[in-house]
Motif scaffolding. Structure first.
Motif, PDB file in Angstrom:
ATOM      1  N   ARG A  34       0.913  -1.059   0.006  1.00 29.38           N
ATOM      2  CA  ARG A  34       0.005  -0.014   0.114  1.00 29.38           C
ATOM      3  C   ARG A  34       0.801   1.390   0.080  1.00 29.38           C
ATOM      4  NH1 ARG A  34      -5.559   1.123   2.325  1.00 29.38           N
ATOM      5  NH2 ARG A  34      -5.483  -0.887   2.918  1.00 29.38           N
ATOM      6  N   VAL A  35       1.897   1.356   1.079  1.00 29.97           N
ATOM      7  CA  VAL A  35       2.501   2.876   1.099  1.00 29.97           C
ATOM      8  C   VAL A  35       3.465   3.024  -0.107  1.00 29.97           C
ATOM      9  CG1 VAL A  35       4.431   1.580   2.276  1.00 29.97           C
ATOM     10  CG2 VAL A  35       4.037   4.068   2.607  1.00 29.97           C
ATOM     11  N   VAL A  36       3.840   1.611  -0.722  1.00 31.98           N
ATOM     12  CA  VAL A  36       4.771   1.748  -1.827  1.00 31.98           C
ATOM     13  C   VAL A  36       3.977   2.271  -3.020  1.00 31.98           C
ATOM     14  CG1 VAL A  36       6.128   0.273  -3.522  1.00 31.98           C
ATOM     15  CG2 VAL A  36       6.493  -0.047  -1.178  1.00 31.98           C
ATOM     16  N   LEU A  37       2.702   1.879  -3.355  1.00 31.18           N
ATOM     17  CA  LEU A  37       1.990   2.292  -4.517  1.00 31.18           C
ATOM     18  C   LEU A  37       1.583   3.804  -4.389  1.00 31.18           C
ATOM     19  CD1 LEU A  37      -0.155  -0.765  -5.457  1.00 31.18           C
ATOM     20  CD2 LEU A  37       1.893  -0.064  -6.490  1.00 31.18           C
ATOM     21  N   VAL A  38       1.099   4.043  -3.155  1.00 35.02           N
ATOM     22  CA  VAL A  38       0.819   5.452  -2.871  1.00 35.02           C
ATOM     23  C   VAL A  38       1.844   6.479  -3.368  1.00 35.02           C
ATOM     24  CG1 VAL A  38       0.209   7.162  -1.253  1.00 35.02           C
ATOM     25  CG2 VAL A  38      -1.058   4.837  -1.443  1.00 35.02           C
ATOM     26  N   VAL A  39       3.053   6.229  -2.715  1.00 33.52           N
ATOM     27  CA  VAL A  39       4.320   6.991  -3.313  1.00 33.52           C
ATOM     28  C   VAL A  39       4.577   7.256  -4.397  1.00 33.52           C
ATOM     29  CG1 VAL A  39       6.888   7.262  -2.882  1.00 33.52           C
ATOM     30  CG2 VAL A  39       5.478   6.885  -0.711  1.00 33.52           C
ATOM     31  N   GLY A  40       4.429   5.859  -5.188  1.00 39.09           N
ATOM     32  CA  GLY A  40       4.732   5.834  -6.719  1.00 39.09           C
ATOM     33  C   GLY A  40       3.702   6.707  -7.285  1.00 39.09           C
ATOM     34  N   LEU A  41       2.475   6.504  -7.142  1.00 41.91           N
ATOM     35  CA  LEU A  41       1.589   7.618  -7.913  1.00 41.91           C
ATOM     36  C   LEU A  41       1.730   8.645  -7.753  1.00 41.91           C
ATOM     37  CD1 LEU A  41      -1.616   5.050  -7.417  1.00 41.91           C
ATOM     38  CD2 LEU A  41      -0.418   5.585  -9.626  1.00 41.91           C
ATOM     39  N   ALA A  42       2.216   9.382  -6.370  1.00 39.97           N
ATOM     40  CA  ALA A  42       2.163  10.793  -6.014  1.00 39.97           C
ATOM     41  C   ALA A  42       3.577  11.249  -6.676  1.00 39.97           C
ATOM     42  CB  ALA A  42       2.446  10.839  -4.579  1.00 39.97           C
ATOM     43  N   VAL A  43       4.622  10.454  -6.793  1.00 40.10           N
ATOM     44  CA  VAL A  43       5.806  10.880  -7.443  1.00 40.10           C
ATOM     45  C   VAL A  43       5.791  11.126  -8.783  1.00 40.10           C
ATOM     46  CG1 VAL A  43       8.256  10.154  -8.108  1.00 40.10           C
ATOM     47  CG2 VAL A  43       7.174   9.930  -5.771  1.00 40.10           C
ATOM     48  N   LEU A  44       4.885  10.089  -9.491  1.00 38.85           N
ATOM     49  CA  LEU A  44       4.420  10.271 -10.934  1.00 38.85           C
ATOM     50  C   LEU A  44       3.621  11.534 -11.259  1.00 38.85           C
ATOM     51  CD1 LEU A  44       4.189   9.035 -13.779  1.00 38.85           C
ATOM     52  CD2 LEU A  44       2.234   7.859 -12.947  1.00 38.85           C
ATOM     53  N   ALA A  45       2.896  11.668 -10.379  1.00 45.34           N
ATOM     54  CA  ALA A  45       2.099  13.237 -10.549  1.00 45.34           C
ATOM     55  C   ALA A  45       3.066  14.202 -10.520  1.00 45.34           C
ATOM     56  CB  ALA A  45       0.879  13.157  -9.588  1.00 45.34           C
ATOM     57  N   VAL A  46       3.780  14.244  -9.458  1.00 44.30           N
ATOM     58  CA  VAL A  46       4.945  15.294  -9.371  1.00 44.30           C
ATOM     59  C   VAL A  46       5.632  15.686 -10.543  1.00 44.30           C
ATOM     60  CG1 VAL A  46       6.788  16.188  -8.028  1.00 44.30           C
ATOM     61  CG2 VAL A  46       4.754  15.472  -6.698  1.00 44.30           C
ATOM     62  N   GLY A  47       6.300  14.402 -11.078  1.00 42.30           N
ATOM     63  CA  GLY A  47       7.078  14.679 -12.299  1.00 42.30           C
ATOM     64  C   GLY A  47       6.258  15.226 -13.532  1.00 42.30           C
ATOM     65  N   CYS A  48       5.466  14.679 -13.568  1.00 45.84           N
ATOM     66  CA  CYS A  48       4.468  15.256 -14.827  1.00 45.84           C
ATOM     67  C   CYS A  48       3.956  16.657 -14.794  1.00 45.84           C
ATOM     68  CB  CYS A  48       3.139  14.368 -15.007  1.00 45.84           C
ATOM     69  SG  CYS A  48       3.396  12.735 -15.664  1.00 45.84           S
ATOM     70  N   ALA A  49       3.642  17.314 -13.498  1.00 48.00           N
ATOM     71  CA  ALA A  49       3.296  18.367 -13.161  1.00 48.00           C
ATOM     72  C   ALA A  49       4.256  19.365 -13.357  1.00 48.00           C
ATOM     73  CB  ALA A  49       2.711  18.595 -11.967  1.00 48.00           C
ATOM     74  N   LEU A  50       5.586  19.049 -12.888  1.00 49.49           N
ATOM     75  CA  LEU A  50       6.765  19.953 -12.959  1.00 49.49           C
ATOM     76  C   LEU A  50       7.304  19.824 -14.437  1.00 49.49           C
ATOM     77  CD1 LEU A  50       8.975  18.899  -9.980  1.00 49.49           C
ATOM     78  CD2 LEU A  50       7.505  20.826 -10.415  1.00 49.49           C
ATOM     79  N   THR A  51       6.988  19.008 -15.443  1.00 50.22           N
ATOM     80  CA  THR A  51       7.692  19.179 -16.719  1.00 50.22           C
ATOM     81  C   THR A  51       7.425  20.480 -17.324  1.00 50.22           C
ATOM     82  OG1 THR A  51       7.774  16.736 -16.767  1.00 50.22           O
ATOM     83  CG2 THR A  51       8.027  18.095 -18.960  1.00 50.22           C
ATOM     84  N   PRO A  52       6.305  21.109 -17.503  1.00 51.74           N
ATOM     85  CA  PRO A  52       6.021  22.315 -18.325  1.00 51.74           C
ATOM     86  C   PRO A  52       6.957  23.369 -17.826  1.00 51.74           C
ATOM     87  CG  PRO A  52       3.690  21.115 -17.699  1.00 51.74           C
ATOM     88  CD  PRO A  52       5.034  20.527 -16.741  1.00 51.74           C
ATOM     89  N   PHE A  53       7.665  23.356 -16.452  1.00 53.94           N
ATOM     90  CA  PHE A  53       8.338  24.412 -16.029  1.00 53.94           C
ATOM     91  C   PHE A  53       9.801  24.367 -16.260  1.00 53.94           C
ATOM     92  CE2 PHE A  53       4.613  23.902 -13.144  1.00 53.94           C
ATOM     93  CZ  PHE A  53       4.098  25.167 -13.333  1.00 53.94           C
ATOM     94  N   VAL A  54      10.274  23.045 -16.779  1.00 56.64           N
ATOM     95  CA  VAL A  54      11.660  23.195 -17.040  1.00 56.64           C
ATOM     96  C   VAL A  54      11.954  23.690 -18.655  1.00 56.64           C
ATOM     97  CG1 VAL A  54      11.697  20.955 -15.918  1.00 56.64           C
ATOM     98  CG2 VAL A  54      11.524  20.660 -18.194  1.00 56.64           C
ATOM     99  N   ASP A  55      13.234  23.995 -18.499  1.00 56.93           N
ATOM    100  CA  ASP A  55      13.495  24.623 -20.137  1.00 56.93           C
ATOM    101  C   ASP A  55      14.940  24.064 -20.574  1.00 56.93           C
ATOM    102  OD1 ASP A  55      15.199  25.921 -18.397  1.00 56.93           O
ATOM    103  OD2 ASP A  55      14.378  27.840 -19.061  1.00 56.93           O
ATOM    104  N   ASP A  56      15.758  23.191 -19.875  1.00 54.91           N
ATOM    105  CA  ASP A  56      16.985  22.464 -20.227  1.00 54.91           C
ATOM    106  C   ASP A  56      16.934  20.997 -20.167  1.00 54.91           C
ATOM    107  OD1 ASP A  56      17.274  22.037 -17.670  1.00 54.91           O
ATOM    108  OD2 ASP A  56      18.420  23.849 -17.468  1.00 54.91           O
ATOM    109  N   GLY A  57      18.017  20.371 -20.538  1.00 52.38           N
ATOM    110  CA  GLY A  57      18.135  18.903 -20.636  1.00 52.38           C
ATOM    111  C   GLY A  57      17.983  18.500 -19.196  1.00 52.38           C
ATOM    112  N   PHE A  58      18.906  19.149 -18.370  1.00 50.43           N
ATOM    113  CA  PHE A  58      18.874  18.702 -16.942  1.00 50.43           C
ATOM    114  C   PHE A  58      17.623  18.574 -16.327  1.00 50.43           C
ATOM    115  CE2 PHE A  58      19.488  19.532 -12.410  1.00 50.43           C
ATOM    116  CZ  PHE A  58      20.010  18.484 -12.078  1.00 50.43           C
ATOM    117  N   GLY A  59      16.821  19.696 -16.418  1.00 48.96           N
ATOM    118  CA  GLY A  59      15.476  19.599 -15.740  1.00 48.96           C
ATOM    119  C   GLY A  59      14.703  18.626 -16.268  1.00 48.96           C
TER     120      GLY A  59
END
Length: 407
Positions: A77-102
């Motif tokens: 349970r805890v592993v899957l909850v963390v995984g879905l939250a991290v997936l959401a954060v990664g997708c949400a942050l992508t529009p704010f990056v403007d270089d390869g590192f980001g």
């Protein structure tokens, strides 16, 4: 062949796992649709974007045995909850990056690792430990079909969103979808959701010695080698199919439709694979799948570059796309039991994604160096043939027919 899934408690576990995989794989397998929009918006270059997605292939695989070990030790349970939250954060942050590192951090690490945590090793391992032995093969096929159905749904939907609200809005939509899958975690892990499987003989062995013993097993290593090729093949196609379509002078919709066809065809392929592992030796199923891919690639290279060529190619490949997962997981379970299946199958997925890293990255380098993907197709065909041959010596007993019990 799916009568073993008729029990309500078994069906709930199976469909909950399939639903989670539908979201995590649907999101991840659609990243290739963003290569061109990201390049146009940021000017990073196709090679830079491809490297970020290649890092994603590797990190998706690298997290699988870690997530599996954590799930085996601390619970799903805890592993899957963390995984879905991290997936959401990664997708949400992508529009704010403007270089390869980001981009490497947002999509390459966060989104891909989040998707990996909520993927095959944890989900199939969790289901196997909660289901009776006679239901595991069919259940793994249904769970795998959920991931393929996600690709069928997400690819055309995200293409429409990219065209209507832009690639940034589409990225945020994927973040919302990841969070919407959280209630399914409770259904999968609810106490008494299904009859727990009896521990396999020798399951008292600790995790470390179990992993070391597996890594010395020749059959397990051959399985890794074949799965490496599968990762190379899938990552190359899912990342660069839109670019191949563009090189052929066809509209972008052909790429998203092809990805959707791959996902739909693999729904059926996964269901058949789940049934086949209960009737035939899994190593023979895998050899047939890998060999068929080499033939399909040869056919594609000989055909004219039309939309229907892509659609037929997608349908043929889609049938075996990720249908390799149920027989691969079945072999791991036969060799070592289900106690540490999440960890040991996670390690095979790591091999898969090392191949995936090379498939995604080398595809971008090939396009930059040669202007097309010709040499990648040749390499893909050769590796598929090698994988078919490598699976044949794997140690696997003949399948015994299930015995029917009198009422």
């Amino acid at each position: 062949m799916f009568h073993t899934l008729r029990r309500p408690d078994v069906l709930v576990v199976t469909l909950a796992a399939a639903g989670i995989l539908m979201v995590t794989m649907g999101v991840r397998q659609s990243f290739g649709l963003f290569v061109s929009p990201l390049n146009s918006a940021t000017g990073m270059g196709v090679a830079t974007v491809s490297l970020a997605l290649a890092i994603g292939q590797l990190s998706w695989g690298a997290i699988q045995p870690v997530a599996g070990a954590l799930a085996d030790r601390y619970g799903v349970r805890v592993v899957l909850v963390v995984g879905l939250a991290v997936l959401a954060v990664g997708c949400a942050l992508t529009p704010f990056v403007d270089d390869g590192f980001g981009l490497a951090v947002s999509l390459g690490l966060l989104a891909s690792m989040g998707s990996g945590i909520g993927s095959f090793s944890v989900l199939i391992g969790a289901a196997a430990q909660r289901l009776p032995a006679d239901a595991r093969g069919a259940a793994s096929g249904v769970i795998n079909a959920g991931g393929s159905f996600g690709q069928f749904v997400f690819a055309p939907l995200l293409q429409k969103l990219i065209q209507s609200i832009g690639w940034m809005g589409a990225m945020w939509a994927m973040a919302v979808a990841a969070l919407a899958a959280l209630p399914l975690v409770g259904r999968l892990t609810a106490p008494g959701a299904a009859t727990a499987a009896a521990p396999a003989a020798g399951s008292e062995q600790r995790l470390g010695p179990a992993v070391r013993a597996a890594l010395k097993d020749r059959s397990y290593l051959l399985l890794h080698a074949g799965f490496f090729t599968c990762g190379f093949h899938i990552a190359f196609l899912v990342t660069h199919l839109p670019g191949e379509v563009d090189l052929c002078g066809l509209p972008a919709g052909v790429a998203s439709t092809s990805l959707a066809i791959i996902g739909l065809a693999n729904v059926f392929g996964s269901l058949f694979a789940g049934a086949w592992v209960g009737r035939y030796r899994s190593k023979h199923v895998l050899a047939l799948m890998y060999g068929s891919r080499a033939l399909l690639i040869a056919w594609y290279l000989l055909m004219p570059p039309t939309a229907w060529t892509f659609y037929l190619f997608a349908a043929g490949l889609g049938f075996t796309w990720l249908a390799t997962v149920p027989p691969t997981a079945a072999i791991v379970g036969k060799l070592f039991g289900t106690r540490y299946l999440a960890t040991l199958f996670g390690l095979t997925l790591l091999s898969h994604q090392i191949g995936g890293f090379l498939g995604a990255w080398l595809g971008g380098l090939a396009l930059s160096a040669f202007g097309d993907f010709t040499w990648m197709w040749y390499a893909d065909m050769a590796l598929a043939l090698a994988a078919a041959l490598l699976n044949l010596p794997i140690r696997e007993a003949r399948v015994q027919p299930l015995q029917t019990h009198a009422a």
